[in-house]
Design an enzyme around this catalytic site. Structure first.
Site, PDB file in Angstrom:
ATOM      1  N   SER A  90      -5.575 -14.260   2.131  1.00 21.03           N
ATOM      2  CA  SER A  90      -6.350 -13.090   1.640  1.00 21.03           C
ATOM      3  C   SER A  90      -6.563 -13.590   0.121  1.00 21.03           C
ATOM      4  O   SER A  90      -5.507 -14.348  -0.339  1.00 21.03           O
ATOM      5  CB  SER A  90      -5.661 -11.711   1.674  1.00 21.03           C
ATOM      6  OG  SER A  90      -6.382 -10.685   0.922  1.00 21.03           O
ATOM      7  N   GLY A  95     -18.522   2.056  -4.259  1.00 20.55           N
ATOM      8  CA  GLY A  95     -19.373   3.006  -4.868  1.00 20.55           C
ATOM      9  C   GLY A  95     -19.861   2.709  -6.064  1.00 20.55           C
ATOM     10  O   GLY A  95     -20.800   3.319  -6.668  1.00 20.55           O
ATOM     11  N   TYR A 153       0.774  -1.189  -0.066  1.00 28.28           N
ATOM     12  CA  TYR A 153       0.022  -0.039   0.150  1.00 28.28           C
ATOM     13  C   TYR A 153       0.934   1.251   0.040  1.00 28.28           C
ATOM     14  O   TYR A 153       1.740   1.410   0.929  1.00 28.28           O
ATOM     15  CB  TYR A 153      -0.882   0.054   1.258  1.00 28.28           C
ATOM     16  CG  TYR A 153      -1.844  -0.933   1.189  1.00 28.28           C
ATOM     17  CD1 TYR A 153      -2.141  -1.772  -0.056  1.00 28.28           C
ATOM     18  CD2 TYR A 153      -2.828  -1.326   2.215  1.00 28.28           C
ATOM     19  CE1 TYR A 153      -3.209  -2.982  -0.006  1.00 28.28           C
ATOM     20  CE2 TYR A 153      -3.830  -2.245   2.302  1.00 28.28           C
ATOM     21  CZ  TYR A 153      -3.914  -3.051   1.041  1.00 28.28           C
ATOM     22  OH  TYR A 153      -4.943  -4.006   1.224  1.00 28.28           O
ATOM     23  N   TRP A 163     -13.249  -7.327   1.617  1.00 31.34           N
ATOM     24  CA  TRP A 163     -12.618  -6.294   1.144  1.00 31.34           C
ATOM     25  C   TRP A 163     -13.584  -5.534   0.058  1.00 31.34           C
ATOM     26  O   TRP A 163     -14.276  -6.212  -0.686  1.00 31.34           O
ATOM     27  CB  TRP A 163     -11.280  -6.076   0.710  1.00 31.34           C
ATOM     28  CG  TRP A 163     -10.869  -7.167  -0.355  1.00 31.34           C
ATOM     29  CD1 TRP A 163     -10.592  -8.383  -0.120  1.00 31.34           C
ATOM     30  CD2 TRP A 163     -10.822  -6.885  -1.876  1.00 31.34           C
ATOM     31  NE1 TRP A 163     -10.066  -8.897  -1.565  1.00 31.34           N
ATOM     32  CE2 TRP A 163     -10.436  -7.931  -2.493  1.00 31.34           C
ATOM     33  CE3 TRP A 163     -11.176  -5.769  -2.600  1.00 31.34           C
ATOM     34  CZ2 TRP A 163     -10.359  -8.010  -3.811  1.00 31.34           C
ATOM     35  CZ3 TRP A 163     -11.116  -5.774  -3.991  1.00 31.34           C
ATOM     36  CH2 TRP A 163     -10.627  -7.130  -4.540  1.00 31.34           C
ATOM     37  N   SER A 164     -13.829  -4.128  -0.079  1.00 34.92           N
ATOM     38  CA  SER A 164     -14.569  -3.278  -1.043  1.00 34.92           C
ATOM     39  C   SER A 164     -16.068  -3.831  -0.863  1.00 34.92           C
ATOM     40  O   SER A 164     -16.657  -4.202  -1.670  1.00 34.92           O
ATOM     41  CB  SER A 164     -14.044  -3.628  -2.550  1.00 34.92           C
ATOM     42  OG  SER A 164     -14.747  -2.940  -3.457  1.00 34.92           O
TER      43      SER A 164
END
Length: 287
Positions: A155, A210, A50, A204-205
């Site tokens: 993950s 959106g 990240y 996640w997400s």
């Protein structure tokens, strides 16, 4: 190893930490973290890639201003993705690396950037087709035994990934993409399989960045109006209705979005409402 699930309304994802001007200084970020802890949010989800490490470094700079805060935080990090920009081979290609030397070095680098002695949780970031299970097991066991890692997880793992490693490692969670717009694991049995194998689901997400379809936006607005909630609160409640009550990783660090999620944390959906929203998102009826 403690396999107690993470218990809080949402985790906070640090992937876009550097995108927020209001959190650009260590002092401002420290104030944000303190505010989160006051509201019962102490889990922060990092990864070594990240910001190419700069997100962890910035978080660590804030934490150094008040080291005693460390005891109230759950710091999670992930590794094994090597972006093309960090590939030192002649090919400059994105790839995965689950070699013991790489994973050990990644953990130590994250600890240095964060300025802490231990990661509460450490996850393999993506399934590596070249993974050598024996080597990974020995490496992760050593990291836990050294005290540098508290617990382990995966993950984006599929069932055979977590089942093969789970024979020798007490895996605690699997972090997957999961939302109304990415709901395949709700239909193919993966969520039930993770629950049966004792894995907490980290989503996640959870709001699909959106990018809800027009039909889904309309359905969310209808349900939100009926329940006196917001569309985002309804979308997160849809996740919580799933087996194992998946824990959302909120990607937004805007306080208004965090507060919205907190205020809707007790919202519950009945089965018909859940299926109504699922159908709106998928564009087809349940089988």
């Amino acid at each position: 190893m403690n396999k107690k699930p993470i218990e809080q309304p949402v985790l906070l994802g640090m992937m876009r930490l550097l995108d927020y001007p209001e959190l650009a200084t260590p002092q401002a970020l420290l104030g944000f973290v303190e505010r989160c802890v006051e509201q019962g949010l102490n889990g922060f989800d990092h990864a070594n890639i990240y910001g190419l490490g700069q997100c962890e470094a910035h978080f660590g700079a804030a934490l150094r201003l008040r080291p005693q805060l460390r005891g109230q935080l759950q710091l999670i990090s992930k590794a094994d993705i090597v972006p093309a920009a960090q590939d030192v081979s002649r090919w400059r290609v994105k790839h995965y690396n689950t070699g013991a030397a790489y994973l050990t070095g990644a953990v130590e680098a994250s600890l240095t950037r964060l300025g802490v002695e231990r990661l509460d949780g450490f996850l393999l970031h993506r399934p590596d087709p070249l993974l050598c299970a024996d080597e990974v097991v020995r490496c992760l066991q050593a990291l836990v035994e050294s005290g540098k890692v508290g617990w382990l997880g995966l993950s984006n793992a599929e069932p055979l990934h977590w089942q093969s490693l789970g024979r020798d490692l007490p895996l605690r969670c699997n972090q997957i993409e999961l939302s109304l717009m990415a709901q395949q694991s709700a239909w193919d049995g993966q969520l039930q399989a993770m629950q049966a194998d004792g894995l907490q689901v980290l989503a996640w997400s959870p709001l699909a960045g959106g990018a809800f379809s027009p039909a889904l936006q309309q359905a969310l607005a209808e349900v939100a109006g009926a329940l006196q909630a917001t569309p985002n609160q309804v979308a997160l409640a849809w996740l919580r209705r799933l087996p194992g009550s998946p824990l959302p990783i909120l990607g937004s660090l805007r306080w208004s979005r965090i507060e919205e999620a907190l205020n809707g944390a007790t919202l519950q959906l009945d089965a018909p409402t859940w299926f109504y929203l699922a159908e709106a998102a998928r564009g087809r009826k349940a089988p």
